[in-house]
Design an enzyme around this catalytic site. Structure first.
Site, PDB file in Angstrom:
ATOM      1  N   LYS A   1     -14.164 -32.826  20.408  1.00  0.00           N
ATOM      2  CA  LYS A   1     -12.959 -33.293  19.672  1.00  0.00           C
ATOM      3  C   LYS A   1     -11.805 -33.707  20.203  1.00  0.00           C
ATOM      4  O   LYS A   1     -11.993 -34.413  21.234  1.00  0.00           O
ATOM      5  CB  LYS A   1     -12.815 -31.861  18.655  1.00  0.00           C
ATOM      6  CG  LYS A   1     -14.208 -31.289  17.776  1.00  0.00           C
ATOM      7  CD  LYS A   1     -13.949 -30.258  16.931  1.00  0.00           C
ATOM      8  CE  LYS A   1     -15.172 -30.080  16.135  1.00  0.00           C
ATOM      9  NZ  LYS A   1     -15.191 -28.882  15.183  1.00  0.00           N
TER      10      LYS A   1
ATOM     11  N   SER B   1     -19.667 -22.648  14.621  1.00  0.00           N
ATOM     12  CA  SER B   1     -19.180 -21.552  15.381  1.00  0.00           C
ATOM     13  C   SER B   1     -20.586 -21.047  16.150  1.00  0.00           C
ATOM     14  O   SER B   1     -21.105 -19.958  16.314  1.00  0.00           O
ATOM     15  CB  SER B   1     -18.768 -20.423  14.479  1.00  0.00           C
ATOM     16  OG  SER B   1     -17.461 -20.631  13.949  1.00  0.00           O
TER      17      SER B   1
ATOM     18  N   GLU C   1     -23.728 -28.897   9.275  1.00  0.00           N
ATOM     19  CA  GLU C   1     -22.492 -28.201   9.522  1.00  0.00           C
ATOM     20  C   GLU C   1     -21.634 -27.666   8.509  1.00  0.00           C
ATOM     21  O   GLU C   1     -20.811 -28.416   7.783  1.00  0.00           O
ATOM     22  CB  GLU C   1     -21.494 -29.019  10.405  1.00  0.00           C
ATOM     23  CG  GLU C   1     -22.114 -29.629  11.685  1.00  0.00           C
ATOM     24  CD  GLU C   1     -21.013 -30.020  12.638  1.00  0.00           C
ATOM     25  OE1 GLU C   1     -21.010 -29.519  13.697  1.00  0.00           O
ATOM     26  OE2 GLU C   1     -20.139 -30.882  12.232  1.00  0.00           O
TER      27      GLU C   1
ATOM     28  N   HIS D   1     -18.468 -36.663  10.466  1.00  0.00           N
ATOM     29  CA  HIS D   1     -17.968 -35.220  10.872  1.00  0.00           C
ATOM     30  C   HIS D   1     -17.105 -34.783   9.659  1.00  0.00           C
ATOM     31  O   HIS D   1     -16.401 -35.498   9.139  1.00  0.00           O
ATOM     32  CB  HIS D   1     -17.530 -35.116  11.976  1.00  0.00           C
ATOM     33  CG  HIS D   1     -17.210 -33.800  12.619  1.00  0.00           C
ATOM     34  ND1 HIS D   1     -16.102 -32.882  12.017  1.00  0.00           N
ATOM     35  CD2 HIS D   1     -18.036 -32.886  13.354  1.00  0.00           C
ATOM     36  CE1 HIS D   1     -16.499 -31.586  12.565  1.00  0.00           C
ATOM     37  NE2 HIS D   1     -17.440 -31.786  13.316  1.00  0.00           N
TER      38      HIS D   1
ATOM     39  N   GLY E   1     -15.317 -23.917  13.311  1.00  0.00           N
ATOM     40  CA  GLY E   1     -14.109 -23.349  13.950  1.00  0.00           C
ATOM     41  C   GLY E   1     -13.385 -21.997  13.481  1.00  0.00           C
ATOM     42  O   GLY E   1     -12.329 -21.464  13.597  1.00  0.00           O
TER      43      GLY E   1
ATOM     44  N   ASN F   1     -19.281 -31.534  21.152  1.00  0.00           N
ATOM     45  CA  ASN F   1     -18.500 -32.173  20.380  1.00  0.00           C
ATOM     46  C   ASN F   1     -17.032 -31.702  20.924  1.00  0.00           C
ATOM     47  O   ASN F   1     -16.736 -30.663  20.430  1.00  0.00           O
ATOM     48  CB  ASN F   1     -18.574 -32.129  18.796  1.00  0.00           C
ATOM     49  CG  ASN F   1     -17.399 -32.960  17.904  1.00  0.00           C
ATOM     50  OD1 ASN F   1     -16.744 -33.633  18.605  1.00  0.00           O
ATOM     51  ND2 ASN F   1     -17.227 -32.577  16.751  1.00  0.00           N
TER      52      ASN F   1
ATOM     53  N   GLU G   1     -14.585 -33.045   9.522  1.00  0.00           N
ATOM     54  CA  GLU G   1     -12.893 -33.334   9.839  1.00  0.00           C
ATOM     55  C   GLU G   1     -12.732 -34.698   9.404  1.00  0.00           C
ATOM     56  O   GLU G   1     -11.462 -35.069   9.086  1.00  0.00           O
ATOM     57  CB  GLU G   1     -12.749 -33.227  11.191  1.00  0.00           C
ATOM     58  CG  GLU G   1     -12.765 -31.436  11.541  1.00  0.00           C
ATOM     59  CD  GLU G   1     -13.297 -30.998  13.101  1.00  0.00           C
ATOM     60  OE1 GLU G   1     -13.320 -31.783  13.829  1.00  0.00           O
ATOM     61  OE2 GLU G   1     -13.754 -29.720  12.764  1.00  0.00           O
TER      62      GLU G   1
HETATM   63  P1  13P Z   1     -17.256 -25.100  16.257  1.00  0.00           P
HETATM   64  O1  13P Z   1     -18.503 -24.940  17.101  1.00  0.00           O
HETATM   65  O2  13P Z   1     -16.036 -24.906  16.987  1.00  0.00           O
HETATM   66  O3  13P Z   1     -17.196 -24.133  14.962  1.00  0.00           O
HETATM   67  O4  13P Z   1     -17.463 -26.644  15.637  1.00  0.00           O
HETATM   68  C1  13P Z   1     -18.551 -27.086  15.086  1.00  0.00           C
HETATM   69  C2  13P Z   1     -18.529 -28.473  14.995  1.00  0.00           C
HETATM   70  O5  13P Z   1     -17.588 -29.100  14.169  1.00  0.00           O
HETATM   71  C3  13P Z   1     -19.275 -29.425  15.812  1.00  0.00           C
HETATM   72  O6  13P Z   1     -19.070 -30.759  15.428  1.00  0.00           O
END
Ligand code: 13P
Length: 252
Positions: free
Chosen positions: A12, A214, A168, A96, A174, A10, A98
């Site tokens: 982002k 992560s 997640e 997601h 992150g 992803n 976010e």
């Molecule tokens: P990270 O791997 O940067 O923690 O992000 C995970 C994520 O949100 C994947 O959709």
């Protein structure tokens, strides 16, 4: 039932067009012919076409990070499922964290998107996960259960087989604080049990549940070795060809 691992990147809201192209080319060269694990990359909307062309003919599939549930019309800024199909997407990330917590998407809205994606032939990567305060107050299972129940409302058994669920935990995204393999496994097992009750054990056994939060080359193997972890949804580490390749290799 042995489920084939599915590892998706992803990206982002990252990378310019030339950076995205460079990453896509590098991934095509490094892991473009991996068949033992299903692979996808999910760039921003504006780079779907570019990246899609660069991974054409490889084993890496294209996914989007979001879509809207209407076919077309006056929905400024939105993208339809048919448009994603048209540009070559196989997958779409929906729900997601976010989008839930920064943009404010609700379980009900996400459910409408899941149903639309399915009806247009896209395969949703449907994300769920608890906030830190929810984990700390012992609400993890209840929160995730509700997200799965509402998000998959009305999804038939035939369609459910084409859904990937991504667990997640929001506190692990992150932050560098990966869930321990045991913490992740516990939630994955609960989700599978929930799916077995909702559909049946055989179908629940076939549905892939990715872990996200992560994931990096150094912790991927241990996570992917858990019985109910069937892949990874990778954020930060998917932006570096070597790191994403390292995660894929951990799954081989
Ligand atoms: P990270 O791997 O940067 O923690 O992000 C995970 C994520 O949100 C994947 O959709």
């Amino acid at each position: 039932m042995s489920r084939k691992l599915f590892i998706a990147g992803n990206w982002k809201m990252n990378l310019s067009r030339s950076e995205a192209g460079e990453l896509a080319r590098a991934l095509a060269a490094k892991i473009g012919h991996v068949e033992a694990v299903d692979l996808a990359v999910c760039p921003t909307m504006v780079q779907l076409a570019t990246v899609g062309e660069l991974i054409q003919g490889t084993q890496i599939a294209l996914g989007a990070q979001n879509m809207f549930y209407e076919d077309n019309g006056a929905f400024t800024g939105e993208t339809s499922a048919a448009m994603l199909r048209d540009v070559g997407c196989r997958y779409v990330i929906l729900g997601h964290s976010e989008r839930r917590h920064v943009i404010g998407e609700t379980d009900e809205l996400i459910n409408r998107k899941v149903l639309k994606a399915m009806s247009e032939g896209l395969e949703p990567i449907f994300c769920v996960g608890e906030l830190l305060e929810q984990r700390e107050s012992g609400e993890t299972m209840e929160v995730v259960r509700r997200q799965v129940e509402v998000g998959l409302e009305g999804v038939s058994a035939g369609d459910a087989a084409r859904v990937t669920i991504a667990y997640e935990p929001v506190w692990a995204i992150g932050t560098g604080h990966t869930a321990t393999p045991q913490q992740a496994q516990e939630v994955h097992a609960m989700i599978r049990e929930l799916l077995a009750g909702r559909y049946d054990a055989e179908l629940a056994d076939a549905i892939r549940i990715q872990y996200g939060g992560s994931v990096k080359p150094s912790n991927a193997a241990e996570l992917l070795n858990q019985p109910d972890i069937d892949g990874a949804l990778v954020g930060g580490a998917s932006l570096k060809a070597d790191d994403f390749t390292g995660i894929v290799q951990a799954g081989l």
